[in-house]
Every structure is written in structure tokens, then in C-alpha cells.
Scaffold this motif. Structure first.
Motif, PDB file in Angstrom:
ATOM      1  N   ARG A 138      67.852 -85.850  92.967  1.00 39.14           N
ATOM      2  CA  ARG A 138      66.827 -85.189  93.822  1.00 39.14           C
ATOM      3  C   ARG A 138      67.216 -83.633  94.313  1.00 39.14           C
ATOM      4  NH1 ARG A 138      64.498 -88.547  98.436  1.00 39.14           N
ATOM      5  NH2 ARG A 138      63.373 -86.955  98.236  1.00 39.14           N
ATOM      6  N   ILE A 139      68.671 -83.499  94.278  1.00 39.90           N
ATOM      7  CA  ILE A 139      69.146 -82.444  94.753  1.00 39.90           C
ATOM      8  C   ILE A 139      68.933 -81.270  93.586  1.00 39.90           C
ATOM      9  CG2 ILE A 139      71.099 -80.944  95.143  1.00 39.90           C
ATOM     10  CD1 ILE A 139      72.366 -83.331  96.572  1.00 39.90           C
ATOM     11  N   ASP A 140      69.400 -81.883  92.277  1.00 43.20           N
ATOM     12  CA  ASP A 140      68.960 -81.209  91.082  1.00 43.20           C
ATOM     13  C   ASP A 140      67.515 -80.700  90.812  1.00 43.20           C
ATOM     14  OD1 ASP A 140      71.649 -81.041  90.563  1.00 43.20           O
ATOM     15  OD2 ASP A 140      71.656 -82.641  89.113  1.00 43.20           O
ATOM     16  N   ALA A 141      66.533 -81.706  91.154  1.00 41.77           N
ATOM     17  CA  ALA A 141      64.969 -81.412  90.877  1.00 41.77           C
ATOM     18  C   ALA A 141      64.731 -80.242  91.983  1.00 41.77           C
ATOM     19  CB  ALA A 141      64.457 -82.809  91.089  1.00 41.77           C
ATOM     20  N   ALA A 142      65.127 -80.323  93.233  1.00 36.54           N
ATOM     21  CA  ALA A 142      64.574 -79.355  94.248  1.00 36.54           C
ATOM     22  C   ALA A 142      65.199 -78.181  93.859  1.00 36.54           C
ATOM     23  CB  ALA A 142      65.344 -79.756  95.634  1.00 36.54           C
ATOM     24  N   VAL A 143      66.525 -77.837  93.314  1.00 31.90           N
ATOM     25  CA  VAL A 143      66.965 -76.563  92.901  1.00 31.90           C
ATOM     26  C   VAL A 143      66.137 -76.159  91.849  1.00 31.90           C
ATOM     27  CG1 VAL A 143      69.151 -75.511  91.875  1.00 31.90           C
ATOM     28  CG2 VAL A 143      69.400 -77.136  93.639  1.00 31.90           C
ATOM     29  N   LYS A 147      73.380 -69.558 100.917  1.00 24.90           N
ATOM     30  CA  LYS A 147      72.297 -70.496 101.511  1.00 24.90           C
ATOM     31  C   LYS A 147      72.179 -71.588 100.828  1.00 24.90           C
ATOM     32  CE  LYS A 147      69.513 -66.886 103.876  1.00 24.90           C
ATOM     33  NZ  LYS A 147      68.173 -66.143 103.676  1.00 24.90           N
ATOM     34  N   LEU A 148      71.885 -71.575  99.593  1.00 21.17           N
ATOM     35  CA  LEU A 148      71.819 -72.906  98.679  1.00 21.17           C
ATOM     36  C   LEU A 148      73.104 -73.598  98.727  1.00 21.17           C
ATOM     37  CD1 LEU A 148      69.978 -74.358  96.899  1.00 21.17           C
ATOM     38  CD2 LEU A 148      70.717 -72.824  94.942  1.00 21.17           C
ATOM     39  N   ALA A 149      74.205 -73.029  98.559  1.00 23.33           N
ATOM     40  CA  ALA A 149      75.313 -73.687  98.783  1.00 23.33           C
ATOM     41  C   ALA A 149      75.450 -74.589 100.008  1.00 23.33           C
ATOM     42  CB  ALA A 149      76.588 -73.027  98.584  1.00 23.33           C
ATOM     43  N   ALA A 150      75.025 -74.215 101.238  1.00 16.45           N
ATOM     44  CA  ALA A 150      75.052 -74.708 102.498  1.00 16.45           C
ATOM     45  C   ALA A 150      73.918 -75.928 102.364  1.00 16.45           C
ATOM     46  CB  ALA A 150      74.860 -73.733 103.437  1.00 16.45           C
ATOM     47  N   ALA A 151      72.774 -75.594 101.944  1.00 14.12           N
ATOM     48  CA  ALA A 151      71.779 -76.614 101.822  1.00 14.12           C
ATOM     49  C   ALA A 151      72.060 -77.866 100.819  1.00 14.12           C
ATOM     50  CB  ALA A 151      70.465 -75.984 101.171  1.00 14.12           C
ATOM     51  N   ARG A 187      66.907 -68.414  94.406  1.00  6.79           N
ATOM     52  CA  ARG A 187      66.278 -68.632  93.265  1.00  6.79           C
ATOM     53  C   ARG A 187      67.115 -69.262  92.394  1.00  6.79           C
ATOM     54  NH1 ARG A 187      61.259 -69.431  93.444  1.00  6.79           N
ATOM     55  NH2 ARG A 187      59.974 -67.912  94.325  1.00  6.79           N
ATOM     56  N   GLY A 188      67.867 -70.531  92.779  1.00  2.00           N
ATOM     57  CA  GLY A 188      68.412 -71.365  91.774  1.00  2.00           C
ATOM     58  C   GLY A 188      70.128 -71.119  91.691  1.00  2.00           C
ATOM     59  N   ASP A 189      70.490 -69.614  92.331  1.00  2.00           N
ATOM     60  CA  ASP A 189      72.002 -69.551  92.220  1.00  2.00           C
ATOM     61  C   ASP A 189      72.874 -70.438  92.963  1.00  2.00           C
ATOM     62  OD1 ASP A 189      74.204 -68.254  91.650  1.00  2.00           O
ATOM     63  OD2 ASP A 189      73.824 -66.389  92.716  1.00  2.00           O
ATOM     64  N   ARG A 190      73.377 -71.275  92.412  1.00  2.00           N
ATOM     65  CA  ARG A 190      74.154 -72.348  93.343  1.00  2.00           C
ATOM     66  C   ARG A 190      75.273 -71.824  94.059  1.00  2.00           C
ATOM     67  NH1 ARG A 190      73.294 -78.003  92.023  1.00  2.00           N
ATOM     68  NH2 ARG A 190      71.878 -78.310  91.021  1.00  2.00           N
ATOM     69  N   ASP A 191      75.757 -70.566  93.524  1.00  2.00           N
ATOM     70  CA  ASP A 191      76.789 -69.610  94.397  1.00  2.00           C
ATOM     71  C   ASP A 191      76.094 -69.071  95.550  1.00  2.00           C
ATOM     72  OD1 ASP A 191      78.643 -70.362  92.344  1.00  2.00           O
ATOM     73  OD2 ASP A 191      77.947 -68.590  91.124  1.00  2.00           O
TER      74      ASP A 191
END
Length: 162
Positions: free
Chosen positions: A27-32, A10-14, A3-7
Motif C-alpha cells: 500500500r505504501i509503494d502504491a501510494a508513492v 517529506k516523503l521519507a517522514a510520511a 514526486r516519488g523521490d524516497r530520499d
């Protein structure tokens, strides 16, 4: 859930994969931001699905994030059919694997420091590690790409614990 936690791993890998694919930062920021926003009535809720498949006598696990299970199942089925594969019944492939995380730790220096190795392995075992890369333990050749690291394997739940 990240849920938006860049740490989040899974999200860091994506994000890393998106950067490698040269996706623009905005675009990455908008998707996050979309992923971090609370779900509303108008927003589709996404779910993780896993399909089991076979292709040329090779078992495959296909993981997907979808808002429509039926469409995703049909897409996976069509892709497999084009490649000469087929969707397999649940459990017919996954029984052969178990999900693990890998953490690589630099080899203690100097290499002869057996006490440091024992301390490192003891700490990993105490934390719940399941297995280790044999390179550090058996003295891998110097030209081996894994000779300077210890790979520790554990259940994913242990990796996200704080």
C-alpha cells in the motif's frame, strides 16, 4: 515537491509514519507510485493548505494536503468545533512562529576537544545555520538527553539545497 523521490525528507517522514502505523508495504509503494505519476486530466491535483486556529487560548497551525479546499476547510472547522476550538483569521497565529529544520550532530569526542567544537560550529554557520542547541555550548549535565548532540537550526530551504 518530492514526486516519488524516497530520499525527500517529506516523503521519507510520511513513509516512516506509515510504517509505524503498520501500513502494508504494498500500500505504501502504491501510494508513492500514485504520487510520482504525472498529473493527468482525470487525476485531482493536490495542494498544501494551512489553517490557523485557536483552542483553549493555544494557537494552532493545521497543515493539510487536499484536492478540495472547501471540503478540507469544513472538515477542519468541524473538528475544531467539536474540540472547543475555532478557525482563526489568517496571520493571527502564524506571526508567532517561523518554520525551521533541526539537524542533530553527534558531540565531538573527546568532550574537551574545543577545536572540534569550534570547527563544527563554524561549518554550521558557514552553511547558514540560525541557531544551536545550548547543551553542547554550555556543558549540559551528563544525564540530559541532549548532552551528547548538537542541534543545529536553519531555514528549510537550506536543508534541501544540494
Amino acid at each position: 515537491e518530492c514526486r516519488g523521490d524516497r530520499d525527500s525528507p517529506k516523503l521519507a517522514a510520511a513513509i516512516s509514519r506509515a510504517k509505524v502505523s503498520r501500513v502494508p508495504k504494498d500500500r505504501i509503494d502504491a501510494a508513492v507510485a500514485r504520487g510520482a505519476a504525472p498529473a493527468s486530466r482525470d487525476d485531482p491535483s493536490f495542494e498544501h493548505v494551512t489553517y490557523e486556529a485557536t483552542w483553549r487560548r493555544v494557537g494552532l497551525l493545521v497543515e493539510a494536503l487536499t484536492d478540495n479546499r472547501s471540503r478540507t476547510a469544513q472538515d477542519v472547522k468541524n473538528l475544531l468545533k467539536k474540540a472547543g476550538g475555532a478557525v482563526a483569521p489568517a496571520g493571527s497565529v502564524s506571526w508567532n512562529w517561523r518554520r525551521l529544520c533541526e539537524v542533530r550532530v553527534g558531540k565531538p569526542t573527546p568532550p574537551e576537544d574545543a577545536a572540534a567544537r569550534e570547527l563544527l560550529l563554524g561549518a554550521a554557520l558557514d552553511a547558514g545555520a540560525d541557531d544551536f542547541d545550548a547543551g553542547l555550548l554550555s556543558g549540559a549535565p551528563a544525564d540530559d538527553e541532549h548532552a551528547d548532540v548538537l542541534a543545529v537550526y536553519a531555514e528549510p530551504d537550506l536543508m534541501t539545497a544540494t
